[in-house]
Design a protein around this motif. Structure first.
Motif, PDB file in Angstrom:
ATOM      1  N   SER A 272       0.807  -1.205   0.000  1.00  0.00           N
ATOM      2  CA  SER A 272       0.000   0.000   0.000  1.00  0.00           C
ATOM      3  C   SER A 272       0.838   1.252   0.000  1.00  0.00           C
ATOM      4  CB  SER A 272      -0.911   0.024   1.243  1.00  0.00           C
ATOM      5  OG  SER A 272      -0.127   0.041   2.419  1.00  0.00           O
ATOM      6  N   SER A 273       2.174   1.158  -0.101  1.00  0.00           N
ATOM      7  CA  SER A 273       3.047   2.317  -0.090  1.00  0.00           C
ATOM      8  C   SER A 273       2.699   3.222  -1.258  1.00  0.00           C
ATOM      9  CB  SER A 273       4.510   1.902  -0.199  1.00  0.00           C
ATOM     10  OG  SER A 273       4.862   1.086   0.886  1.00  0.00           O
ATOM     11  N   SER A 274       2.759   4.534  -1.045  1.00  0.00           N
ATOM     12  CA  SER A 274       2.408   5.466  -2.088  1.00  0.00           C
ATOM     13  C   SER A 274       3.178   6.749  -1.937  1.00  0.00           C
ATOM     14  CB  SER A 274       0.906   5.765  -2.049  1.00  0.00           C
ATOM     15  OG  SER A 274       0.569   6.368  -0.827  1.00  0.00           O
ATOM     16  N   SER A 275       3.266   7.519  -3.055  1.00  0.00           N
ATOM     17  CA  SER A 275       3.905   8.816  -3.022  1.00  0.00           C
ATOM     18  C   SER A 275       2.844   9.878  -2.913  1.00  0.00           C
ATOM     19  CB  SER A 275       4.721   9.043  -4.295  1.00  0.00           C
ATOM     20  OG  SER A 275       5.771   8.113  -4.366  1.00  0.00           O
ATOM     21  N   SER A 276       3.151  10.954  -2.192  1.00  0.00           N
ATOM     22  CA  SER A 276       2.230  12.054  -2.050  1.00  0.00           C
ATOM     23  C   SER A 276       2.879  13.292  -2.595  1.00  0.00           C
ATOM     24  CB  SER A 276       1.877  12.246  -0.564  1.00  0.00           C
ATOM     25  OG  SER A 276       3.036  12.555   0.169  1.00  0.00           O
TER      26      SER A 276
ATOM     27  N   LEU B 213      -2.615  11.601  16.335  1.00  0.00           N
ATOM     28  CA  LEU B 213      -1.872  11.432  15.088  1.00  0.00           C
ATOM     29  C   LEU B 213      -2.787  11.209  13.889  1.00  0.00           C
ATOM     30  CD1 LEU B 213       1.200   9.236  16.059  1.00  0.00           C
ATOM     31  CD2 LEU B 213       1.242  11.520  15.067  1.00  0.00           C
ATOM     32  N   ASP B 214      -4.091  11.301  14.075  1.00  0.00           N
ATOM     33  CA  ASP B 214      -5.027  11.059  12.983  1.00  0.00           C
ATOM     34  C   ASP B 214      -4.705  11.950  11.781  1.00  0.00           C
ATOM     35  OD1 ASP B 214      -7.167  10.142  11.512  1.00  0.00           O
ATOM     36  OD2 ASP B 214      -8.633  11.427  12.515  1.00  0.00           O
ATOM     37  N   LYS B 215      -4.417  11.321  10.637  1.00  0.00           N
ATOM     38  CA  LYS B 215      -4.117  11.976   9.364  1.00  0.00           C
ATOM     39  C   LYS B 215      -2.750  12.655   9.313  1.00  0.00           C
ATOM     40  CE  LYS B 215      -8.943  12.705   8.020  1.00  0.00           C
ATOM     41  NZ  LYS B 215      -9.571  12.148   9.227  1.00  0.00           N
ATOM     42  N   TRP B 216      -1.979  12.621  10.372  1.00  0.00           N
ATOM     43  CA  TRP B 216      -0.604  13.116  10.296  1.00  0.00           C
ATOM     44  C   TRP B 216       0.193  12.172   9.407  1.00  0.00           C
ATOM     45  CZ3 TRP B 216       2.342  16.910  13.296  1.00  0.00           C
ATOM     46  CH2 TRP B 216       1.533  17.804  13.986  1.00  0.00           C
ATOM     47  N   LYS B 217       1.195  12.684   8.716  1.00  0.00           N
ATOM     48  CA  LYS B 217       1.965  11.883   7.759  1.00  0.00           C
ATOM     49  C   LYS B 217       3.461  12.036   8.015  1.00  0.00           C
ATOM     50  CE  LYS B 217      -1.546  12.769   4.212  1.00  0.00           C
ATOM     51  NZ  LYS B 217      -2.308  13.709   5.054  1.00  0.00           N
ATOM     52  N   LEU B 218       4.168  10.916   7.911  1.00  0.00           N
ATOM     53  CA  LEU B 218       5.624  10.917   7.935  1.00  0.00           C
ATOM     54  C   LEU B 218       6.064  10.505   6.543  1.00  0.00           C
ATOM     55  CD1 LEU B 218       7.925  11.303  10.077  1.00  0.00           C
ATOM     56  CD2 LEU B 218       8.033   8.813  10.183  1.00  0.00           C
ATOM     57  N   VAL B 219       6.913  11.315   5.902  1.00  0.00           N
ATOM     58  CA  VAL B 219       7.320  11.049   4.526  1.00  0.00           C
ATOM     59  C   VAL B 219       8.839  11.061   4.411  1.00  0.00           C
ATOM     60  CG1 VAL B 219       5.198  12.007   3.569  1.00  0.00           C
ATOM     61  CG2 VAL B 219       7.197  13.501   3.873  1.00  0.00           C
ATOM     62  N   TYR B 220       9.333  10.450   3.333  1.00  0.00           N
ATOM     63  CA  TYR B 220      10.775  10.337   3.085  1.00  0.00           C
ATOM     64  C   TYR B 220      11.114  10.908   1.713  1.00  0.00           C
ATOM     65  CZ  TYR B 220      15.341   8.328   2.110  1.00  0.00           C
ATOM     66  OH  TYR B 220      16.656   8.180   1.781  1.00  0.00           O
ATOM     67  N   ARG B 221      12.281  11.510   1.601  1.00  0.00           N
ATOM     68  CA  ARG B 221      12.853  11.910   0.316  1.00  0.00           C
ATOM     69  C   ARG B 221      14.303  11.450   0.270  1.00  0.00           C
ATOM     70  NH1 ARG B 221      10.864  18.220  -0.669  1.00  0.00           N
ATOM     71  NH2 ARG B 221       8.610  17.803  -0.562  1.00  0.00           N
ATOM     72  N   SER B 222      14.805  11.176  -0.936  1.00  0.00           N
ATOM     73  CA  SER B 222      16.219  10.865  -1.072  1.00  0.00           C
ATOM     74  C   SER B 222      17.032  12.105  -0.718  1.00  0.00           C
ATOM     75  CB  SER B 222      16.533  10.392  -2.498  1.00  0.00           C
ATOM     76  OG  SER B 222      16.304  11.437  -3.427  1.00  0.00           O
ATOM     77  N   ALA B 223      18.337  11.977  -0.688  1.00  0.00           N
ATOM     78  CA  ALA B 223      19.202  13.038  -0.187  1.00  0.00           C
ATOM     79  C   ALA B 223      18.970  14.386  -0.870  1.00  0.00           C
ATOM     80  CB  ALA B 223      20.668  12.631  -0.334  1.00  0.00           C
ATOM     81  N   SER B 224      18.734  14.380  -2.186  1.00  0.00           N
ATOM     82  CA  SER B 224      18.477  15.623  -2.908  1.00  0.00           C
ATOM     83  C   SER B 224      17.110  15.608  -3.585  1.00  0.00           C
ATOM     84  CB  SER B 224      19.573  15.866  -3.961  1.00  0.00           C
ATOM     85  OG  SER B 224      19.623  14.801  -4.897  1.00  0.00           O
ATOM     86  N   GLY B 225      16.262  14.662  -3.179  1.00  0.00           N
ATOM     87  CA  GLY B 225      14.972  14.483  -3.831  1.00  0.00           C
ATOM     88  C   GLY B 225      13.947  15.541  -3.499  1.00  0.00           C
ATOM     89  N   THR B 226      12.911  15.629  -4.328  1.00  0.00           N
ATOM     90  CA  THR B 226      11.814  16.565  -4.121  1.00  0.00           C
ATOM     91  C   THR B 226      10.455  15.882  -4.076  1.00  0.00           C
ATOM     92  OG1 THR B 226      11.667  16.982  -6.519  1.00  0.00           O
ATOM     93  CG2 THR B 226      13.071  18.455  -5.233  1.00  0.00           C
ATOM     94  N   SER B 227      10.405  14.559  -4.255  1.00  0.00           N
ATOM     95  CA  SER B 227       9.161  13.808  -4.214  1.00  0.00           C
ATOM     96  C   SER B 227       9.053  13.013  -2.916  1.00  0.00           C
ATOM     97  CB  SER B 227       9.068  12.830  -5.395  1.00  0.00           C
ATOM     98  OG  SER B 227       8.980  13.536  -6.615  1.00  0.00           O
ATOM     99  N   ASP B 228       7.869  13.018  -2.323  1.00  0.00           N
ATOM    100  CA  ASP B 228       7.629  12.317  -1.071  1.00  0.00           C
ATOM    101  C   ASP B 228       7.311  10.841  -1.288  1.00  0.00           C
ATOM    102  OD1 ASP B 228       7.872  14.763   0.152  1.00  0.00           O
ATOM    103  OD2 ASP B 228       5.748  14.979   0.643  1.00  0.00           O
ATOM    104  N   VAL B 229       7.867  10.003  -0.434  1.00  0.00           N
ATOM    105  CA  VAL B 229       7.520   8.582  -0.353  1.00  0.00           C
ATOM    106  C   VAL B 229       6.940   8.368   1.043  1.00  0.00           C
ATOM    107  CG1 VAL B 229       8.386   6.217  -0.348  1.00  0.00           C
ATOM    108  CG2 VAL B 229       9.321   7.883  -1.969  1.00  0.00           C
ATOM    109  N   SER B 230       5.781   7.773   1.136  1.00  0.00           N
ATOM    110  CA  SER B 230       5.105   7.632   2.426  1.00  0.00           C
ATOM    111  C   SER B 230       5.840   6.689   3.367  1.00  0.00           C
ATOM    112  CB  SER B 230       3.681   7.116   2.216  1.00  0.00           C
ATOM    113  OG  SER B 230       3.020   6.958   3.452  1.00  0.00           O
TER     114      SER B 230
END
Length: 223
Positions: A39-43, A97-114
């Motif tokens: 279910s992983s997705s990008s936001s 924490l309802d609807k709060w999100k923790l996201v990841y980006r690569s070192a110089s990335g600009t797109s979020d990965v959930s």
């Protein structure tokens, strides 16, 4: 999520998702996380009203001005078994924490990965309390599971967004140079060690100044 949060007060993840903006595919230990959930997705990159690298402190309907990324371990001898992100509540009241999100980006990335999305069943974090999100096989005490793995070498970026999508805290570590870096990047934690705000909850808005390497990680406890 498969499990339900339990508040942690004094206790502490792969198909490969792609970064669509910076053109680099993500990997387990270098440029980005690997999926541990179908279910992983990008936001979107920063959400409505969010300003990358400049956390918003507007009081929310939940009564929370902010939550803090307090301690992170990115690698160890057992891979995702050793990964975790600890979130701390510095407010004078409990926060949901309802609807709060923790996201990841690569070192110089600009797109979020959930990494994590809170749900209505996520209980409140008490004032000065903690929540620990562990890797898929995290061996320690955690309250829920990260959807993707963290880069354990090179560097990466982690962002915490509130329910409306505003970026309220972020961390860049290692060789990170993206918009989630606050001030200068925190050091890359060596295998089996963490980076933590020292003292607990310290926030000068400079990752390098706020985070130090912890030889003995303290998930769910004060740093």
């Amino acid at each position: 999520m498969g499990s339900t949060f339990a508040c942690a007060v004094g206790s502490k993840t792969g198909d490969t998702p792609e970064e669509t903006t910076d053109g680099g595919g993500a990997t387990d230990d270098a440029s980005g996380p690997s999926s541990s959930s179908s279910s992983s997705s990008s936001s979107s990159s920063s959400g409505s009203g969010g300003v990358d690298g400049a956390p918003d402190t507007t009081t929310l309907a939940t009564g929370c001005a902010t939550l803090i990324i307090n301690e992170v371990q990115t690698a160890g001898a057992n891979g995702s078994e050793d990964e975790f992100v600890e979130i701390y509540n510095p407010n004078g009241n409990a926060c949901t924490l309802d609807k709060w999100k923790l996201v990841y980006r690569s070192a110089s990335g600009t797109s979020d990965v959930s990494l994590y999305v809170g749900t209505a069943s996520s209980p409140s974090i008490p004032s000065n309390g903690y929540v620990v999100l562990g890797g898929a096989t995290f061996a320690g005490a955690s309250q829920d599971t990260l959807e993707n793995a963290l880069a354990g070498s090179g560097g990466g970026q982690i962002g915490l967004k509130d329910a409306p999508g505003t970026l309220v805290d972020s961390l860049g570590y290692g060789n990170a140079s993206g918009a989630f870096v606050r001030g200068s990047a925190a050091p890359l934690p060596p295998s089996g060690k963490s980076i933590a705000r020292t003292p607990n909850g310290k926030d000068t808005k400079n990752n390098q100044a706020d985070f130090t390497i912890q030889s003995n990680p303290t998930p769910g406890r004060a740093n």
